[in-house]
Structure formats: C-alpha cells, structure tokens
Design a protein around this motif. Sequence first.
Motif, short mmCIF file in Angstrom:
data_model
loop_
_atom_site.label_atom_id
_atom_site.label_comp_id
_atom_site.label_asym_id
_atom_site.label_seq_id
_atom_site.Cartn_x
_atom_site.Cartn_y
_atom_site.Cartn_z
N ALA A 282 -26.89 -18.45 -36.00
CA ALA A 282 -26.24 -17.20 -36.41
C ALA A 282 -27.24 -16.06 -36.42
O ALA A 282 -28.37 -16.22 -36.88
CB ALA A 282 -25.62 -17.36 -37.79
N ILE A 283 -26.82 -14.91 -35.88
CA ILE A 283 -27.59 -13.67 -35.92
C ILE A 283 -26.64 -12.56 -36.35
O ILE A 283 -25.43 -12.80 -36.49
CB ILE A 283 -28.23 -13.34 -34.55
N THR A 284 -27.14 -11.37 -36.53
CA THR A 284 -26.28 -10.25 -36.91
C THR A 284 -25.17 -10.05 -35.88
O THR A 284 -25.46 -9.89 -34.69
CB THR A 284 -27.11 -8.96 -37.05
N ASP A 285 -23.93 -10.13 -36.31
CA ASP A 285 -22.75 -9.90 -35.47
C ASP A 285 -22.61 -10.87 -34.31
O ASP A 285 -21.98 -10.55 -33.30
CB ASP A 285 -22.72 -8.46 -34.93
N GLY A 286 -23.19 -12.07 -34.41
CA GLY A 286 -23.02 -13.03 -33.31
C GLY A 286 -23.82 -14.30 -33.47
O GLY A 286 -24.15 -14.71 -34.59
N PHE A 287 -24.15 -14.88 -32.33
CA PHE A 287 -24.88 -16.15 -32.29
C PHE A 287 -25.80 -16.18 -31.09
O PHE A 287 -25.56 -15.49 -30.10
CB PHE A 287 -23.89 -17.34 -32.18
N THR A 288 -26.85 -17.00 -31.19
CA THR A 288 -27.66 -17.30 -30.02
C THR A 288 -27.43 -18.76 -29.66
O THR A 288 -27.14 -19.59 -30.52
CB THR A 288 -29.18 -17.06 -30.26
N ARG B 251 -32.09 -19.69 -28.03
CA ARG B 251 -32.15 -18.22 -27.92
C ARG B 251 -32.16 -17.71 -26.47
O ARG B 251 -32.47 -16.55 -26.22
CB ARG B 251 -33.35 -17.67 -28.67
N ALA B 252 -31.79 -18.55 -25.53
CA ALA B 252 -31.72 -18.10 -24.13
C ALA B 252 -30.49 -17.22 -23.90
O ALA B 252 -30.49 -16.37 -23.01
CB ALA B 252 -31.69 -19.30 -23.19
N ILE B 253 -29.44 -17.44 -24.69
CA ILE B 253 -28.19 -16.69 -24.55
C ILE B 253 -27.85 -16.07 -25.90
O ILE B 253 -27.85 -16.76 -26.92
CB ILE B 253 -27.04 -17.60 -24.08
N THR B 254 -27.56 -14.77 -25.88
CA THR B 254 -27.15 -14.06 -27.10
C THR B 254 -25.74 -13.52 -26.88
O THR B 254 -25.47 -12.90 -25.85
CB THR B 254 -28.10 -12.88 -27.39
N VAL B 255 -24.86 -13.78 -27.85
CA VAL B 255 -23.49 -13.28 -27.78
C VAL B 255 -23.21 -12.56 -29.10
O VAL B 255 -23.31 -13.16 -30.17
CB VAL B 255 -22.48 -14.43 -27.56
N GLN B 256 -22.88 -11.24 -28.99
CA GLN B 256 -22.68 -10.44 -30.19
C GLN B 256 -21.47 -9.53 -30.06
O GLN B 256 -21.12 -9.11 -28.95
CB GLN B 256 -23.90 -9.55 -30.44
N ILE B 257 -20.88 -9.20 -31.20
CA ILE B 257 -19.84 -8.19 -31.24
C ILE B 257 -20.53 -6.84 -31.06
O ILE B 257 -21.43 -6.49 -31.82
CB ILE B 257 -19.09 -8.22 -32.59
N SER B 258 -20.12 -6.09 -30.06
CA SER B 258 -20.72 -4.77 -29.85
C SER B 258 -19.83 -3.66 -30.42
O SER B 258 -20.33 -2.58 -30.72
CB SER B 258 -21.02 -4.53 -28.37
N ASP B 259 -18.54 -3.94 -30.59
CA ASP B 259 -17.65 -2.93 -31.16
C ASP B 259 -16.32 -3.57 -31.53
O ASP B 259 -15.87 -4.52 -30.87
CB ASP B 259 -17.41 -1.80 -30.15
N ILE B 260 -15.72 -3.07 -32.58
CA ILE B 260 -14.35 -3.43 -32.96
C ILE B 260 -13.64 -2.14 -33.34
O ILE B 260 -14.18 -1.34 -34.12
CB ILE B 260 -14.30 -4.39 -34.17
N LYS B 261 -12.47 -1.93 -32.76
CA LYS B 261 -11.69 -0.75 -33.14
C LYS B 261 -10.21 -1.09 -33.12
O LYS B 261 -9.76 -1.96 -32.37
CB LYS B 261 -11.98 0.42 -32.21
N GLU B 262 -9.48 -0.40 -33.96
CA GLU B 262 -8.03 -0.60 -34.00
C GLU B 262 -7.43 -0.03 -32.72
O GLU B 262 -7.88 1.01 -32.20
CB GLU B 262 -7.43 0.09 -35.22
N THR B 263 -6.45 -0.71 -32.18
CA THR B 263 -5.83 -0.31 -30.92
C THR B 263 -4.36 -0.72 -30.93
O THR B 263 -3.83 -1.16 -31.95
CB THR B 263 -6.58 -0.94 -29.72
#
Length: 91
Positions: free
Chosen positions: A51-57, A61-73
């Motif tokens: 677990a990392i801030t807003d995601g996971f590695t 740590r070769a691959i990082t996946v994170q939330i870059s934005d969330i907005k109501e739509t």
Amino acid sequence: MADYWVKITEKEEDEIRRHHYLVTAGDIKEAKKVAQEFISHFCDEDDDPEAITDGFTFCNRAITVQISDIKETTKEEFKNFLLKIHTIQWK
C-alpha cells in the motif's frame, strides 16, 4: 447514490498508462474506498501488493498503480468521454 469518474495511473518503468472507471457510491469517500480495493487486485502476478498513498505497488515496486483523480460525474458525461477517445473519425 452518485457516479464518480475515477482516473487511475499505472506506471511501469518509463511507461505510463491511464485508466478511467465509473464508480457509483454514496459519496466521494466511498468511491475512493471502492477504487482502492479495485487497485489492490490490479496486478494478477502479485498476491501481496504494498500500500502507498492513493494506491499500491506491485512486483517489488516495479509497477505503481494510483488514483490520480476522482470527480463526480454522470453516466452520460463518462460515456461521451469514452466514445470520444475510442472513436476513429476518418476524413
């Protein structure tokens, strides 16, 4: 319940992939929680992501996946975006 557009960034070495998902949730906090759970299963090759801030590695740590934005739509706005980026307009 509201619809939220979740933008996820996946980084592997010098390659960046952007993913777009629609989450229906009671509020933005719940949408983020659902997105985080989804991301924790993003890479099938790694059963123990870190677990990392807003995601996971993944994969040491070769691959990082994170939330870059969330907005109501709305579903309509999200659908129009997907159609725009996946439509070939020739001539």
